[in-house]
Enzyme design. Structure first.
Site, PDB file in Angstrom:
ATOM      1  N   TYR A 248      -6.976  14.926  -9.082  1.00  0.00           N
ATOM      2  CA  TYR A 248      -6.004  14.168  -9.866  1.00  0.00           C
ATOM      3  C   TYR A 248      -5.008  15.104 -10.550  1.00  0.00           C
ATOM      4  O   TYR A 248      -3.786  14.887 -10.494  1.00  0.00           O
ATOM      5  CB  TYR A 248      -6.743  13.327 -10.897  1.00  0.00           C
ATOM      6  CG  TYR A 248      -5.865  12.431 -11.744  1.00  0.00           C
ATOM      7  CD1 TYR A 248      -5.365  11.242 -11.237  1.00  0.00           C
ATOM      8  CD2 TYR A 248      -5.567  12.772 -13.059  1.00  0.00           C
ATOM      9  CE1 TYR A 248      -4.579  10.409 -12.015  1.00  0.00           C
ATOM     10  CE2 TYR A 248      -4.778  11.938 -13.845  1.00  0.00           C
ATOM     11  CZ  TYR A 248      -4.292  10.765 -13.320  1.00  0.00           C
ATOM     12  OH  TYR A 248      -3.510   9.942 -14.099  1.00  0.00           O
TER      13      TYR A 248
ATOM     14  N   ASP B  94       0.881  -1.162   0.000  1.00  0.00           N
ATOM     15  CA  ASP B  94       0.000   0.000   0.000  1.00  0.00           C
ATOM     16  C   ASP B  94       0.921   1.214   0.000  1.00  0.00           C
ATOM     17  O   ASP B  94       1.615   1.482   0.989  1.00  0.00           O
ATOM     18  CB  ASP B  94      -0.886  -0.019   1.244  1.00  0.00           C
ATOM     19  CG  ASP B  94      -1.814   1.198   1.329  1.00  0.00           C
ATOM     20  OD1 ASP B  94      -1.541   2.224   0.672  1.00  0.00           O
ATOM     21  OD2 ASP B  94      -2.803   1.133   2.078  1.00  0.00           O
TER      22      ASP B  94
ATOM     23  N   ILE C 156      -4.899   6.455 -21.738  1.00  0.00           N
ATOM     24  CA  ILE C 156      -4.392   5.141 -22.136  1.00  0.00           C
ATOM     25  C   ILE C 156      -5.490   4.103 -21.886  1.00  0.00           C
ATOM     26  O   ILE C 156      -6.272   4.222 -20.940  1.00  0.00           O
ATOM     27  CB  ILE C 156      -3.128   4.773 -21.313  1.00  0.00           C
ATOM     28  CG1 ILE C 156      -2.065   5.880 -21.432  1.00  0.00           C
ATOM     29  CG2 ILE C 156      -2.560   3.437 -21.790  1.00  0.00           C
ATOM     30  CD1 ILE C 156      -1.456   6.064 -22.795  1.00  0.00           C
TER      31      ILE C 156
ATOM     32  N   THR D   6      -6.722   1.676 -20.184  1.00  0.00           N
ATOM     33  CA  THR D   6      -6.545   0.973 -18.911  1.00  0.00           C
ATOM     34  C   THR D   6      -7.874   0.941 -18.175  1.00  0.00           C
ATOM     35  O   THR D   6      -8.844   1.608 -18.544  1.00  0.00           O
ATOM     36  CB  THR D   6      -5.513   1.694 -18.018  1.00  0.00           C
ATOM     37  OG1 THR D   6      -6.010   3.014 -17.719  1.00  0.00           O
ATOM     38  CG2 THR D   6      -4.160   1.797 -18.704  1.00  0.00           C
TER      39      THR D   6
END
Length: 256
Positions: free
Chosen positions: A156, A63, A191, A193
């Site tokens: 983000y 983690d 991308i 993903t």
């Protein structure tokens, strides 16, 4: 040609997506790879590690927001392979909300994974590389969102922008200390993903959102995980020995 022959690399968030693509490509180029991810991703992470070949891969639960996990991971890496040459801080997450709808808890979670995790990785990665005398390479996976504002990804974009500037600070610190450790950031566009898939689903109109993503990229298509893996191999190899504190931008022309 084995471009990273003899090197040992540790990759976070490597049970899938960009991380697993980088693990496989680094292994093909001669590296031994420590595949790390959250304990919940252990089965997928072990499968990636086992796919790398006999004795070439190792899975560790990590983690990235927990410093004690980093200490254990570095100890286990050195116990198994005797050294660390490459660290890829790839683990990340995003919450598709703007500044008005984002909660403080969500803000802190996104920064904990993307930014705190990168800080802890660099801190303990430098220590491990110095212990074995490696002229190492740290690769911090930022984003195109770390170079430009994204209204729908407030936390983000903030965290990935901070990763960019933190990378430069780490690079100059290592250079001034004479450690022989380089640190660079990599900035992909959208991308293919699971993270991007989740963003598309969260939009409520995934087909329209995908077309919007595609049209925002001048080259006309979303990237593939291997597009980023190629960049990671370059930064991990001695081919990039003069590169530190820099950005490798893989955005299909988006920031141009």
């Amino acid at each position: 040609m084995k471009r990273v022959e003899g090197k040992v690399a540790l990759i976070t968030g490597a049970a899938g997506g960009l991380g697993s693509a980088a693990a496989r490509m680094l292994a093909r180029e001669g590296a031994r790879v420590v595949v790390t991810d959250r304990a919940a991703q252990e089965a997928a992470g072990r499968a990636v590690a086992e796919s790398l070949g006999d004795g070439q891969g190792l899975f560790l639960a990590l983690d990235v927001t927990r410093e004690e996990d980093w200490v254990r991971a570095m100890e286990a890496t050195q116990a198994r392979f005797g050294r660390l040459d490459v660290l890829v801080n790839n683990a990340g997450m995003g919450i598709p909300k703007d500044v008005e709808s984002l909660s403080l808890e969500e803000w802190r979670l996104v920064h904990a994974v993307n930014l705190d995790g990168t800080f802890l990785g660099c801190k303990h990665g430098i220590r491990a590389m110095r212990q074995c005398g490696a002229r190492g390479s740290i690769i911090n996976v930022s984003s195109q969102a770390g170079l430009m504002g994204v209204p729908s990804l407030a936390a983000y974009a903030s965290a990935k922008g901070a990763v960019r500037m933190f990378t430069k600070t780490v690079a100059l610190h290592c250079a001034e200390k004479g450690y022989g450790i380089r640190c660079n950031s990599i900035h992909p566009t959208f991308i293919e993903t699971n993270m991007v898939k989740a963003l598309l689903e969260a939009s409520g109109a995934p087909d329209r959102a995908r077309e919007g993503m595609r049209r925002s990229i001048p080259l006309g298509s979303l990237g593939e995980p291997d597009d980023v893996a190629h960049g990671i191999v370059y930064l991990a190899s001695d081919e990039s020995k003069l590169m530190t504190g820099a950005e490798l931008v893989l955005d299909g022309g988006g920031t141009a």
